[in-house]
Design a protein around this motif. Structure first.
Motif: not given
Length: 370
Positions: A280-285, A290-292
């Motif tokens: 989850c953390t890696l995908q968050f990084m 490009g995200s808000p």
């Protein structure tokens, strides 16, 4: 009416562009003039003829082959340009993507040298730890490994069965015969917040804390004492025993060992939760760019995530260090919890008065127990 004829007598759609064209024609095998000249003369004749018959000036651009050819040339250019636009957009996106990948590869090539690989791995680990903190504080960018409470409990029980880290008695209470009954109780009776919402990160952790509190409270139920036990606990009465001392003696008989067994569930549940947050953390990084939320975090997070994804050895080292830290903190938690329970059972009535329920006023101190 020639204008009605030019419009097609309402048989043609209004948005259709219409042309009135006559092509050159002759008798015999050989044209009397060059074909291009005859075509131009036919176009001029079309315009003169229809103009003499009263054609409106707004239709003159749709009469004759010359106007038709000009329209087709312009239309063909427009269609070709419109067809190129998506391809050009895709090519620009590919250029930007490959430029970013090239930058990542260059940075990675500089970090894989023997002199800097350790430093690079530590820097990536620091960024990973910072991102984990951001994820626990609340982040919308990460959608990986989101679970409802039912999915989470079933996955945890499958993990326990697969690894054997807990005994079957450690993950059950006497009040619920199986996992389905426990899940149904959480949903219908407790009405656990976010029970059927897929969550990860800090929101999932908060929901899990509600669940382990319910589990721990049920660990103390089902214990009964007979009159014989109470009389035996009061002793000879030489030191004039109080009910507080009697309750302490009764609780120290079996409550500490029973509670410590159930505490294993809490410790393993916490460790399993944290280890499940790595991806989850890696995908968050990776999803920050490009995200808000991009302006709220450093650009290094995304770059370090790309390096970790490309370098499996670095990723495995960071994940292993994270798991070892979770294991170490689980052991520290179990030690602190055991010490706290030893102190708790020496003054159980004081602990009851330290409940989180708000005061109801007056002298109802004995009724504010959790």
């Amino acid at each position: 009416n020639v204008n009605k004829w030019l419009e097609g007598f309402s048989d043609l759609p209004d948005n259709l562009v219409r042309f009135a064209v006559s092509l050159p024609h002759w008798t015999g095998a050989v044209p009397p003039k060059p074909f291009a000249e005859m075509r131009r003369e036919a176009s001029d004749l079309d315009q003169r003829t229809l103009q003499q018959k009263g054609a409106s000036s707004k239709y003159m651009k749709t009469i004759g082959f010359s106007n038709f050819r000009l329209y087709m040339e312009v239309k063909t250019q427009q269609l070709f340009a419109d067809a190129l636009a998506p391809m050009l957009t895709r090519l620009k996106a590919m250029r930007d993507e490959h430029t970013d990948r090239l930058a990542v590869i260059k940075e990675e090539s500089e970090t894989i040298s023997e002199d800097s690989i350790l430093h690079a791995t530590r820097q990536a680990g620091i960024c990973f730890a910072q991102s984990f903190k951001f994820l626990m504080e609340g982040a919308l960018s990460s959608e990986t490994n989101r679970k409802t409470m039912e999915e989470e409990l079933r996955a945890f029980h499958a993990y326990v069965v697969r690894t054997g880290v807990l005994q079957p008695s450690d993950v059950k209470t006497e009040c619920f015969p199986d996992l389905d009954a426990y899940i149904d109780y959480l949903r219908t009776e407790v009405k656990l917040p976010g029970m059927d919402v897929q969550l990860n990160g800090g929101a999932q952790f908060k929901r899990m804390m509600y669940e382990v509190e319910v589990f721990t409270r049920f660990a103390g139920l089902g214990q009964t004492f007979s009159a014989k036990d109470i009389i035996q606990a009061r002793g000879s009465g030489i030191h004039e025993p109080t009910w507080q001392g009697t309750i302490t003696t009764l609780m120290n008989q079996s409550a500490p060992s029973k509670m410590k067994d159930k505490t294993k569930y809490v410790g393993e549940r916490l460790k399993w939760f944290f280890t499940e947050q790595k991806e989850c953390t890696l995908q968050f990084m990776l999803a920050i760019k490009g995200s808000p939320e991009e302006h709220m975090h450093s650009q290094r997070l995304h770059k370090q995530a790309q390096v970790m994804v490309r370098n499996e050895t670095m990723k495995r080292c960071i994940f292993d260090a994270f798991d070892e830290t979770c294991q170490r903190h689980q052991e520290a938690f179990m030690g602190l919890w055991s010490n706290w329970m030893d102190s708790m059972f020496q003054s159980p009535l004081m602990l009851l008065k330290a409940g989180s329920t708000p005061h109801i006023g007056g002298a109802y101190d004995t009724e504010i127990a959790p």
